[in-house]
Design an enzyme around this catalytic site. Structure first.
Site, short mmCIF file in Angstrom:
data_model
loop_
_atom_site.label_atom_id
_atom_site.label_comp_id
_atom_site.label_asym_id
_atom_site.label_seq_id
_atom_site.Cartn_x
_atom_site.Cartn_y
_atom_site.Cartn_z
N ASP A 250 52.41 50.15 49.44
CA ASP A 250 51.60 51.34 49.66
C ASP A 250 52.49 52.54 49.31
O ASP A 250 53.72 52.42 49.25
CB ASP A 250 51.15 51.39 51.12
CG ASP A 250 50.34 52.63 51.43
OD1 ASP A 250 49.49 53.00 50.61
OD2 ASP A 250 50.58 53.23 52.50
N ASP A 252 51.98 56.59 50.23
CA ASP A 252 52.20 57.64 51.22
C ASP A 252 52.59 57.04 52.57
O ASP A 252 51.89 56.18 53.11
CB ASP A 252 50.94 58.49 51.37
CG ASP A 252 50.50 59.08 50.04
OD1 ASP A 252 51.38 59.41 49.23
OD2 ASP A 252 49.28 59.19 49.81
#
Length: 436
Positions: A250, A252
């Site tokens: 992922d 952020d």
């Protein structure tokens, strides 16, 4: 923006392949055997998986063999039309002009002797975004600094300042990657059967600031010589015939800081490159993953453009910036998969086509499955690393092991129920140490 299944792809296939004469005595370059299948099949597979369905092949040397092999494309679920070069060699521009009556108003152009694995949806988006600002074409550009081939582009801040392949200057830091999109009207003023190179059009457009730029980050492969043919053969064998695990990251909260959004007065994803701030140790962790034999992919939900908070160009620019920064540190990212969709239209939404229920938005596993569809991945021994319950659910749905990054006692994580992560870590560096 047109969906890719409505975008016409024109492929230049008329070259004689003189440097490959030991391989092209009996067949044209696009049909040269690479690990048991014609070279261009690898490119065509990429294009079909991206979503393209309409093709025009510009053929010359041993043209009948290409047409006999690919036929009308219906056996692949696509449409292929053909235009023959004729007896007189017309150059790349003349070949496109000869096919004028087959061309749509806007078309993507590429070469049949190169393998170019890029985000074609971004290319098409940047073309149509550029048209709003007076551009008539888009050129994919790789910052190469004379690597792979001689630099021929001056690129600054995501803009093409100059393209000139005949008169190199010290300022040139990039190269025409080999994928462009054009307005058909650019070729209308040339006489039929007039010999010219597309570089002539590209140069004029750059001087007039009328060509948009799509900066790509992955190198191209071409088969112009026996050495480059061997190099591609080894690369594609490693990618498609050898099974490898992957680490899916992922973005952020894992790669970079969450930032304060003054408009909403909430913490949010970065909306432009200036807001993008990486955590310490990210490059070292990515290098550690790769040294252990893992592919490294970014899989990220980025609905801010769909919500009208920023532009899709800004989101693409952040991805490009991040990958380039990693390359400087010797930490290669194999691919970035970004879901830019959002299921509901909001007041600030400008691009309606971004509003849809899709298979790529996490917790759905679409981005991981897309990576598996492009690479020969060992999903059972792969990992999804994220800081939210949707990342863990996504990984579970895709059949990979899961790593939760952060404090597992947070309220959101209680929603995981039976979808508990396999590993819990405080940082990406810790993840790189824990997985084998």
């Amino acid at each position: 923006m047109k969906p890719l299944n409505e975008v016409q792809v024109v492929v230049l296939m008329g070259g004689l392949g003189t440097r490959l004469k030991e391989f092209t005595k009996e067949c044209p370059k696009p049909l040269v055997d690479v690990n048991g299948k014609p070279f261009f099949d690898y490119s065509l597979d990429l294009l079909i998986k991206a979503g393209f369905r309409k093709f025009v092949f510009l053929i010359g040397y041993r043209a009948e063999m290409i047409e006999e092999y690919y036929k009308d494309g219906s056996n692949r679920g696509i449409s292929i039309k053909y235009c023959y070069d004729g007896e007189k060699l017309l150059g790349t521009g003349g070949a496109v002009r000869r096919a004028f009556d087959l061309l749509e108003d806007d078309f993507l152009l590429m070469y049949g002797d190169s393998f170019m694995d890029i985000d074609y949806e971004e290319t098409v988006y940047r073309f149509y975004d550029g048209k709003k600002n007076g551009k008539h074409a888009v050129m994919t550009v790789l910052r190469n600094n004379n690597q792979f081939d001689k630099s021929n582009v001056v690129m600054e801040n995501g803009e093409i300042i100059l393209y000139d392949k005949h008169n190199p200057t010290p300022e040139m830091n990039s190269i025409d990657y080999g994928v462009c999109m054009y307005e058909k009207s650019l070729f209308a003023s040339y006489e039929l059967d007039y010999k010219f190179d597309i570089a002539e059009i590209q140069n004029k457009l750059s001087l007039n600031k009328e060509i948009a730029c799509h900066e790509v980050t992955k190198r191209f492969y071409e088969i112009g010589s026996p050495e480059s043919l061997k190099e591609f053969s080894e690369y594609i064998n490693h990618r498609l015939n050898e099974k490898h695990p992957a680490v899916f990251l992922d973005r952020d909260g894992v790669i970079n800081e969450i930032v304060y959004n003054e408009d909403t007065e909430l913490m949010d994803s970065p909306m432009n490159v200036s807001q993008f701030e990486m955590f310490p140790g990210v490059a070292d962790a990515i290098k550690a993953f790769r040294n252990k034999g893992y592919y490294v992919f970014i899989v990220t939900n980025q609905p801010a453009a769909a919500k009208g908070k920023t532009t899709l160009i800004n989101l693409y620019d952040i991805n490009t910036y991040f990958v380039n920064e990693m390359k400087k540190e010797g930490a290669e990212i194999d691919n970035v998969f970004m879901c830019m969709h959002y299921p509901k239209k909001l007041k600030l939404t400008k691009d309606d086509y971004l509003i849809k229920s899709c298979d790529c938005r996490k917790p759905k596993p679409g981005m991981i499955l897309a990576a598996a569809n492009k690479y020969n991945l060992d999903l059972e021994n792969s990992y999804m690393v994220g800081d939210s319950f949707t990342d863990v659910q996504c990984g579970r749905a895709a059949g990979v092991k899961t790593v939760f990054l952060g404090d597992y006692k947070c309220d959101a994580c209680r929603r995981l129920c039976d979808d508990k992560p396999d590993i819990i870590c405080k940082s990406l560096s810790e993840v790189s140490e824990k997985i084998n």
